[in-house]
Design an enzyme around this catalytic site. Structure first.
Site, PDB file in Angstrom:
ATOM      1  N   SER A  71      -9.817  -0.692   6.842  1.00  0.00           N
ATOM      2  CA  SER A  71      -9.142  -0.638   5.545  1.00  0.00           C
ATOM      3  C   SER A  71      -8.363  -1.865   5.129  1.00  0.00           C
ATOM      4  CB  SER A  71      -8.219   0.585   5.483  1.00  0.00           C
ATOM      5  OG  SER A  71      -8.983   1.765   5.564  1.00  0.00           O
ATOM      6  N   LYS A  88       0.843  -1.186   0.000  1.00  0.00           N
ATOM      7  CA  LYS A  88       0.000   0.000   0.000  1.00  0.00           C
ATOM      8  C   LYS A  88       0.885   1.246   0.000  1.00  0.00           C
ATOM      9  CE  LYS A  88      -3.920   1.964   2.619  1.00  0.00           C
ATOM     10  NZ  LYS A  88      -4.771   1.771   3.822  1.00  0.00           N
ATOM     11  N   SER A 128      -9.336   1.861   2.703  1.00  0.00           N
ATOM     12  CA  SER A 128      -8.536   2.601   1.742  1.00  0.00           C
ATOM     13  C   SER A 128      -7.469   1.739   1.074  1.00  0.00           C
ATOM     14  CB  SER A 128      -7.855   3.777   2.452  1.00  0.00           C
ATOM     15  OG  SER A 128      -6.999   3.289   3.492  1.00  0.00           O
TER      16      SER A 128
END
Length: 608
Positions: free
Chosen positions: A272, A172, A248
């Site tokens: 997330s 990420k 996210s």
């Protein structure tokens, strides 16, 4: 048997001749054969030299997207596991470089990163993403192939492989890497290269994993509902490109679901990791707060942030978590992990792992019209059906089900723990770690430059409204033990579990399927923020099946602090009993690469 060497020449030294015959390299049975071979000695030797030179030249001229060793073995990487990859590497069926190229080729085919000059404008109401584009991968590590070659040499010399040898990682975009930018989905951080790796990345590299690529994320990790950055636009759901992957960590989730990498790394402040796992038929673990380090993770709320894996199987999740969990001197919160994390979570993976386990159904998170009336945010009927089937599957696997499981005064306790604002404070502290090369120095600069998406305006206002040290807020905006609201909720959950002798709680991760792209009005059904972020408890999402239209759904299990080993045990037994995971149809197996035939075509006439 006639071999290449047996038709070229006979060795001139008698001892070599005898040895070669014993090894089966040449067979010389009659004098006529010896004479014939001697007659061809000089002519064929020159031909062999020419062949070798030509083959060497062809290899040197190989394009960069083809393995230097020639033909890439036809090994299918769809749903490939860590164990299967290591088996292929150990057997010599594939090299680390070839395996790395396989994943790079999938990225290039299915989701090539956009060019830097094609980044969306932050003034757009939604960053446009072509409807046929996944948009999960934002950058490929330029050092990946060099590292793969190095690992090939290393394993050849030592004959050993570490736990994550050659396993490709998708990170990420808020996890620091010293060899790639870390932008947290924000134009304000565009091009920012941290001075060192996050602790979790250090752990992965120490076990010889390859950081393959960075994935798109929601800007500053603000939204749990979609994954939109001001740097690269919107990521789509790999199972349906007109649907969201949640947020996210949606970029990591869509990439791993589409088999663009093998290990996925996300972060979870409220949802997330588990939300994207639910929306992409993955296994996603939010660890106990303090079990994994936050060092080098761009923060949202540091008192709730955790890093963790997003994987396709429970086994691989257990392998990766065994590497990640543990004490980090740079993160004082991880002192709680000392003596409480396990060295190898694979030992808890048992097919009969649900036998006699007591599971509590948290019906408060499965609201129906019968419970609340027509105007309530009710659970989707298909989710309810799949959840009821999951309960039955768990029961059939040997679990004892308590339905419903009740936590006294749950609604009041959860409302009182609201996510207090400390983003401004935490981000400013992170920016200080970037040193003099940091593109920005404070959140104030981000707001002043207007370098954020319009949909982030509310979150920015919320963050800028608080300019107080979290410890000075009333009540303190700190960890579980220092915040009386969070502590009260944790104690209530644990007391109810103890009283009813419950090992873990179960509920749908989301009580609605993935929303459509651009839909912010339909009920979202996000259950992940209700307990674990406030209490610090570990929670895991595992595939629960699909809607009739093929959209993934997730089952969540929540346990006591540092009981990840139990979560792995239960999730594995459920996974093995149901086998819900299946890859998205739009990202199938690639045709085998064209064979490296140049050398063969040149050499064939010379060998006749």
């Amino acid at each position: 048997m006639t071999t290449l060497f047996s038709i070229i020449e006979s060795p001139s030294h008698p001892r070599l001749e005898a040895l070669y015959q014993r090894l089966g390299i040449i067979q010389i049975k009659r004098p006529s054969q010896r004479q014939a071979l001697q007659a061809h000695k000089h002519r064929m030797s020159w031909r062999l030299i020419i062949i070798i030179l030509l083959m060497g030249l062809c290899t040197a001229c190989e394009p960069v997207n083809r393995a230097a060793t020639g033909t890439t073995p036809d090994i299918d990487v769809i749903e490939l596991s860590i164990g299967q990859a290591h088996q292929a590497l150990r057997s010599g069926r594939i090299s680390c470089e070839q395996l790395t190229r396989r994943y790079l080729r999938r990225i290039e085919t299915y989701d090539p990163p956009t060019k830097a000059d094609a980044a969306p404008s932050p003034s757009a109401s939604r960053s446009p993403t072509p409807p046929d584009r996944l948009n999960a991968i934002i950058a490929v590590n330029p050092n990946a192939l060099a590292r793969a070659r190095q690992l090939d040499r290393q394993s050849a010399e030592t004959g050993r492989m570490r736990r994550l040898h050659c396993i490709p990682v998708i990170l990420k975009d808020n996890v620091d890497t010293a060899d790639m930018p870390t932008e947290a989905g924000s134009l304000a951080l565009k091009g920012s290269v941290p001075p060192d790796d996050a602790f979790l990345v250090q752990r992965l590299r120490a076990e010889d994993a390859i950081i393959l690529a960075k994935s798109n994320m929601g800007e500053w990790a603000f939204s749990p509902y979609q994954t939109i950055s001001s740097t690269h636009g919107e990521t789509r759901n790999a199972y349906a490109l007109d649907r969201v992957p949640a947020g996210s960590s949606g970029g990591t989730a869509s990439a791993i679901a589409a088999n663009l990498g093998l290990i996925g790394m996300g972060t979870d402040t409220g949802n997330s990791i588990r939300g994207p796992a639910s929306h992409l038929a993955l296994v996603g673990l939010r660890p106990t707060l303090g079990a994994t380090s936050r060092d080098g993770i761009v923060p949202l709320l540091a008192n709730r942030d955790v890093g963790g894996p997003l994987m396709r199987t429970v086994t691989d999740t257990a392998i990766v978590y065994s590497v990640l969990a543990g004490y980090d001197p740079a993160d004082p919160l991880t002192q709680a992990a000392i003596g409480r994390v396990k060295p190898d979570y694979r030992r808890y993976l048992k097919r009969n792992g649900l036998q006699g386990v007591r599971l509590g159904v948290l019906r408060a998170l499965v609201v129906t019209e019968t419970d609340m009336g027509m105007d309530a945010d009710t659970a989707d009927p298909e989710v309810v059906v799949r959840f009821e089937q999951a309960i039955e599957d768990l029961r059939q696997a040997g679990a004892v089900i308590l339905d419903p499981f009740r936590i006294p005064d749950l609604e009041r306790l959860t409302e009182a723990t609201g996510f207090c604002s400390r983003f401004r404070y935490d981000l400013n502290r992170y920016l200080q770690t970037l040193g003099p090369e940091a593109p920005i120095r404070s959140l104030d600069e981000v707001v002043a430059s207007n370098q954020f998406l319009p949909q982030s305006t509310g979150a920015m206002q919320w963050a800028m409204a608080v300019d107080t040290d979290p410890h000075a807020q009333q009540p303190p905006c700190v960890d579980v033990q220092g915040d009386p609201r969070r502590k009260a909720l944790l104690e209530a959950v644990l007391a109810a579990m103890d009283e009813q002798q419950i090992d873990a709680l179960i509920y749908p991760s989301w009580s609605h399927p993935p929303r459509g792209i651009g839909d912010s009005e339909s009920p979202h059904g996000n259950n992940s923020p209700v307990l674990a972020p406030h209490t610090g408890q570990p929670a895991i999402t595992v595939p629960m099946g699909f809607t009739d239209s093929g959209l993934p759904l997730g089952l969540q299990l929540l346990a006591r602090p540092f009981d990840e080993h139990k979560l792995f045990q239960y999730a594995y037994a459920y996974e093995q009993a149901t086998q819900h995971r299946r890859p998205p149809p739009g990202f199938g197996r690639l045709e085998p690469e064209a064979l490296s035939t140049q050398a063969a075509e040149v050499a064939e006439p010379l060998l006749r």
